[in-house]
Design a protein around this motif. Structure first.
Motif, PDB file in Angstrom:
ATOM      1  N   VAL A 192       0.847  -1.272   0.018  1.00 35.01           N
ATOM      2  CA  VAL A 192      -0.048  -0.063   0.023  1.00 35.01           C
ATOM      3  C   VAL A 192       0.971   1.374   0.082  1.00 35.01           C
ATOM      4  CG1 VAL A 192      -1.629   1.203   1.286  1.00 35.01           C
ATOM      5  CG2 VAL A 192      -1.795  -1.108   1.235  1.00 35.01           C
ATOM      6  N   VAL A 193       0.569   2.163  -0.817  1.00 33.54           N
ATOM      7  CA  VAL A 193       1.366   3.516  -0.826  1.00 33.54           C
ATOM      8  C   VAL A 193       1.035   4.301   0.266  1.00 33.54           C
ATOM      9  CG1 VAL A 193       1.903   5.746  -1.998  1.00 33.54           C
ATOM     10  CG2 VAL A 193       1.456   3.544  -3.383  1.00 33.54           C
ATOM     11  N   ALA A 194       1.843   4.432   1.200  1.00 31.95           N
ATOM     12  CA  ALA A 194       1.881   5.323   2.461  1.00 31.95           C
ATOM     13  C   ALA A 194       1.961   6.525   2.113  1.00 31.95           C
ATOM     14  CB  ALA A 194       2.716   4.622   3.431  1.00 31.95           C
ATOM     15  N   ASP A 195       1.021   7.439   2.707  1.00 31.12           N
ATOM     16  CA  ASP A 195       1.141   8.829   2.972  1.00 31.12           C
ATOM     17  C   ASP A 195       2.271   9.332   3.901  1.00 31.12           C
ATOM     18  OD1 ASP A 195       0.931  11.441   2.380  1.00 31.12           O
ATOM     19  OD2 ASP A 195      -1.344  11.614   3.328  1.00 31.12           O
TER      20      ASP A 195
ATOM     21  N   ARG B  74       8.133   6.082   1.814  1.00 28.58           N
ATOM     22  CA  ARG B  74       8.175   6.860   0.573  1.00 28.58           C
ATOM     23  C   ARG B  74       8.670   5.906  -0.639  1.00 28.58           C
ATOM     24  NH1 ARG B  74      10.281  10.440   4.217  1.00 28.58           N
ATOM     25  NH2 ARG B  74       8.729  12.209   4.535  1.00 28.58           N
ATOM     26  N   GLY B  75       9.011   4.811  -0.265  1.00 22.87           N
ATOM     27  CA  GLY B  75       9.631   3.865  -1.441  1.00 22.87           C
ATOM     28  C   GLY B  75       8.831   3.748  -2.715  1.00 22.87           C
ATOM     29  N   LEU B  76       7.521   3.210  -2.376  1.00 14.49           N
ATOM     30  CA  LEU B  76       6.477   3.049  -3.646  1.00 14.49           C
ATOM     31  C   LEU B  76       6.033   4.301  -4.116  1.00 14.49           C
ATOM     32  CD1 LEU B  76       4.329   0.086  -2.390  1.00 14.49           C
ATOM     33  CD2 LEU B  76       6.096   0.071  -4.011  1.00 14.49           C
ATOM     34  N   ALA B  77       5.930   5.357  -3.590  1.00 14.99           N
ATOM     35  CA  ALA B  77       5.713   6.649  -4.060  1.00 14.99           C
ATOM     36  C   ALA B  77       6.846   6.953  -4.894  1.00 14.99           C
ATOM     37  CB  ALA B  77       5.128   7.673  -3.059  1.00 14.99           C
ATOM     38  N   MET B  78       8.061   6.887  -4.299  1.00 10.44           N
ATOM     39  CA  MET B  78       9.047   7.330  -5.548  1.00 10.44           C
ATOM     40  C   MET B  78       9.081   6.149  -6.940  1.00 10.44           C
ATOM     41  SD  MET B  78      13.079   7.663  -4.269  1.00 10.44           S
ATOM     42  CE  MET B  78      12.961   6.540  -2.995  1.00 10.44           C
TER      43      MET B  78
END
Length: 181
Positions: free
Chosen positions: A88-91, A100-104
């Motif tokens: 899950v993409v975390a905020d 922030r890994g998946l958002a990056m």
């Protein structure tokens, strides 16, 4: 998507910090071999983030498989593990030290996703467009004679001539012998 067998590489490993650096070097070397050097930084960053997530979150073990595939117009990097929980993409807050890994990965890739893999695993992947805006040099097979050659030389130096983007010659020059007589 179509891939050629020589355009596929897979590595099985335990996602431990010491192994993550090794896989990053393997990915870099494979992309150099495929002449995809412009993708090395982003692919290395993305695979590092996905392997870090396996190290941090995967259960029951840290065993995973990293696959890179060079498709017709994109590079696909995927990490398969044995934990069925999808990421899950975390905020992450401004002072958070992780999350922030998946958002990056999402920001630096063309596309990304996660899909279940059977009943006890998942595959997390991302794609990068191949560098088509900068075409590889087209080497002209016509020899170029080096200026200032002495008349008694039996053979001239020959060099491959790189065509520029605006050079659209379609006709070939006639072959010429460099041997006197």
């Amino acid at each position: 998507m179509i891939t050629h067998p020589s355009r596929h590489c897979a590595v099985e490993l335990q996602a431990l910090p010491s192994r993550i650096g090794q896989v990053r070097r393997i990915v870099s070397a494979q992309l150099r071999y495929w002449h995809m050097d412009p993708l090395i930084d982003r692919a290395s960053l993305g695979v590092t983030e996905l392997l870090s997530n396996v190290h941090r979150h995967a259960r029951p073990d840290k065993t995973c498989t990293v696959e890179i595939e060079l498709l017709l117009d994109r590079l696909k990097v995927s990490v398969r593990d044995h934990d069925p929980r999808l990421p899950v993409v975390a905020d992450a807050g401004p002072l958070a030290t992780c999350g922030r890994g998946l958002a990056m990965v999402a920001a630096m890739s063309e596309s990304w996703g996660a899909v279940p893999d059977g009943e006890s695993g998942k595959v997390v992947w991302f794609t990068l467009p191949t560098p088509s805006a900068t075409p590889a040099p087209v080497w002209d097979r016509q020899p170029r004679i080096t200026a200032g050659e002495s008349a008694d030389r039996r053979f001239a130096e020959v060099a491959l001539v790189e065509r520029t983007a605006g050079d659209h010659r379609s006709e070939r020059a006639p072959a010429r012998s460099t041997v006197p007589g």
